[in-house]
Scaffold this active site. Sequence first.
Site, short mmCIF file in Angstrom:
data_model
loop_
_atom_site.label_atom_id
_atom_site.label_comp_id
_atom_site.label_asym_id
_atom_site.label_seq_id
_atom_site.Cartn_x
_atom_site.Cartn_y
_atom_site.Cartn_z
N TRP C 165 -2.33 -8.78 -10.63
CA TRP C 165 -1.56 -8.36 -9.45
C TRP C 165 -2.37 -7.37 -8.61
CZ3 TRP C 165 1.42 -12.09 -9.22
CH2 TRP C 165 2.17 -12.53 -10.32
N PHE C 243 -2.28 8.00 -11.27
CA PHE C 243 -1.01 8.42 -10.67
C PHE C 243 -1.21 9.20 -9.38
CE2 PHE C 243 1.99 8.02 -14.59
CZ PHE C 243 1.82 6.65 -14.55
N ALA C 249 -0.18 6.14 -2.40
CA ALA C 249 0.23 4.81 -1.95
C ALA C 249 1.76 4.72 -1.84
CB ALA C 249 -0.30 3.76 -2.89
N GLU C 370 3.99 -0.65 -7.54
CA GLU C 370 3.84 0.80 -7.42
C GLU C 370 5.03 1.54 -8.02
OE1 GLU C 370 1.24 2.26 -5.36
OE2 GLU C 370 0.36 0.35 -4.72
N PHE C 390 12.10 6.35 -20.74
CA PHE C 390 11.23 5.19 -20.57
C PHE C 390 11.11 4.42 -21.87
CE2 PHE C 390 9.63 8.49 -17.68
CZ PHE C 390 9.75 7.83 -16.48
#
Lengths: 264, 339, 394
Positions: C165, C243, C249, C370, C390
């Site tokens: 990707w 990061f 971004a 992202e 997470f």
Amino acid sequence: MSQDRTILVCAKETPDTYSDLSFSASGVQFSNPRPVLNAYDASALEEALVLSEAHGFRVHVVMVGPERASETLRKALAMGADEATLLTGAPKDADSAVIAKILAAFVQQFGPDAVIMGRQSQDTDVGLAGGMLADHLHWPWTTNAIGIRFEEEAFWVKRQGDSAQEWIASPMPCLITCSNNLNDPRIPTLKGIMASKKKPMHLVGIDQLPGGDALSTLAPATTIESLKPMPERAAGELVEGDLETLVDALMKGLASIPETGVGS
Amino acid sequence: MRVCAVIPCFQEELRSSSLEVLTKSAAVASSSSAHVEAWLVGPTAEKHSSKAAQYGAATLRLMELEVDSEAKGVNVSLGRRIVDTVDEFMTHSAAELDANDPSEDSTLLLFDNTELTKDILGACGARLDAPVIPDVVDLSWDGHHCIAQRPTYASKVMSEVHAEGSVILCSIRAGLFEPIEKPVEATLHRYKAPESDLLGQVLKELVAPEGDTVDLTEAPIIIGVGRGINDETGKDLVAKLASLIRGEIAISRAHFESGMYSHTLLVGQSGKVVAPRLYLALGISGSIQHVAGMSESHTIIAINKDPEAPIFDLADLGIVGDLYQILPALIHALESTKA
Amino acid sequence: MFNIHDPYLFEDELAEDDRMIMEAAREYCQANLEPRALRGNQDEIFDPEIPKEMADMGLLGASIAEEYGGGGASQTAYGLIAREVERVDSGYRSFMSVQSSLVMVPIEKFGTEEQKQQYLPKLASAEMIGCFGLTEPDHGSDPSSMVTRAVPTDGGWVLNGAKTWITNSPIADVAIVWAKVKEEEKDVIRGFIVETSWKGVSTPHIKDKMSLRASETGELVFQDVFVPETHMFPEIRGLKGPFTCLNSARYGIAWGTVGAAEFCYERSRTYVGERKQFGHPLAANQLPQTKLANMLTDITTMQLLAWRLGQLRDAGKVDPAMISLAKRHNVGKALDIARIARDMHGGNGVTGDYRVIHHVMNLESVNTYEGTYDIHGLILGREITGIQAFVPKG
């Protein structure tokens, strides 16, 4: 070659007339609230920059407007002009005649080798200031330029006339007004925008110009009394269907206009 | 009080825009009981004087000028001298007017709105130090005040402009005033051409490419060509149609960029402003810039494959379909009618 | 007067430089990118002229220092550019973001002086195109489990692994690659500048995407690639490296999606004004009106979030969670707006001509890449509760 020679571009700030327009109690409003550099003047500036790149003219841009117009004038510097002057203190409802007199005073003091400007402004479409300014200066002028060359110490202008084009050569100093079909004005680059901060921009009150006292009190001889929506054309009949239907409708439409000679 | 029609004279026939200026001058003069003058400037001034009288001008002022035959009507040879002539006539005739009735000394100068006029109108105004209102679609005048209507903001807004003064200049948009004959007995004044000073300007070349000599503002039928016509086949179909319906071809700016047609044919805010009897819009979407140049047309017929195209909002007749199918069929139908 | 494009007049609050950069970017994008977007998206064409044009305009590395060929503009200006580019197509913005934030930012922040001199001017001028390799086929939201690895060899490293990707990879000259390295018996993530012409590097194109079709996406595959020592970032270790780039971004995305949403809103407003059914414009009905009202309300919050976030970045007061909040909110809202805009266009909404469906499809990717919408929710959740969620418990 002639960095001591200067082209003066006369520019105007206008509403963004290509954005959506609406009427309100206070007059005409555009969906883009920010004024823009008049498209015809942007073409004039583009051409001045091209001439400058080829022949080394300095390009100075002058604008009559309120102090707020400095942002629009900075766009001209960001496009590549060397220097700019904002002439402030003109009457708010100044017409072309008033502007031309102010510009004439500035040009006489400044002494450029050529004046290049838009042939009209995109809001009022009046198109008088160029001819007026040239007559005040007693300079040769050419309007509606669709091509400009600098050759043999003269400006050669390809002018779009009613049914043909003319190449007219004018000695310096001279005045040229530009069609916006002359070129596609460059978009300022990020580097140009950053560099424009360092270029000189002079704010000069018109009372500081030669004959300034008289200029400050000039009254416009024409005034815009009202702005109204154009009487709308009503949409007529819309015909869809097979080819025969479409052609029949067209033939009827054409026959209804005697000048076409159809059906007579 | 007088209304003066300023008429550039360089063609065999008086231009229809000039007849409109004469007609409008007579109309404005009759409502303000003013005198009508025609100021005929150029090599064919003498030839057109009787026509001016036929359209209502009781005083004819003639300035016959020799103009380089090839460069007839171009600005450097004729335009500059119109400015000088207008100045000259004002000075000469002011004396006459003073003698007649000094209190009534006021003048409205009417021009057409051709490129020739646009080139000089500002200079005329500056020379006479008089207010100018260009490109008007209607006006009234009482001797000292002029109230004019003119489209602004890409013809989206009608603005009413007022001017005041003993001399006022206006140019009128072509195609809006039907020329009407109004024969009068005219007195003729001839003037000697002033020394011409072209300020060093030289006409280097006249570029009149093939099929490019048409003056669109004079054409009663205009075929507007937009992006929907995009190849030689399309161009041929348009040419054939034009000859069958006596039309002249115009283009939109979008199409001008394709380079298929000459710049002279450009109609829109940045090109010519036209008001023909019929504007046949082929594959023109109707951007505001283009519409600004043709929205005053008497009749608009539009053909476009997109039923949502904005041009249909102002077309008297809208045809939804593919030009490349419709044009051959239409041409066939027209040819069989003629035959 | 109420401004239906900028209700709270945030554009008035911008610094003059920033506003001028915004206007210039808008002019370029509308004049040069918009006309290519339909074919670009339909036919999967990324016009190779676009990088050069953007570079000439100064849109690549806008906020990189001028001495390295960047624009030296503010973070706000960078964001405003992203908004204008994404108003046309998220694919074009993705190209610009990757070049500026994911390639130029790490070289400027983590690179040696030689690395900066060697790469930044060429990236700013589009002589070189860059890409960024973090995500792997089996490791998306959990990059710390990456398997790409560099082992020491004479004068440098040998790199093996695969990234996927990767925006720009098929056209890239250089890749910023994050890989594991053994340091004192522990795996540490380090960054490398890898040229795609080197032996062992391949960049297969990913075909048949239904999203971001106007930009290039591919893989990065490394087979025993020798990376000279000079091409490793000297100091930066761990996920802080990637990061930092992603924060830049993501900040651009928070702005970019404002543009995409504004486009969809504007197209819908125009469409319902022109389209007549039952004898009246669709806009005369209550449902379209309240849909537009909802869109504009959301767009206003998006504008103000992005604008304030830009101020915070320019003031050096930003926390990554602030960026997560704006990225998550703005992409989520933009996607909602695009879907509703598609619906409001009826049957026409499914054709590329109206370009709304391009934004729907693009934003599906933007919502995922992202940091997905949900992952940013978990970042915020951890900040709010103090508990990370997470790693699943159970």
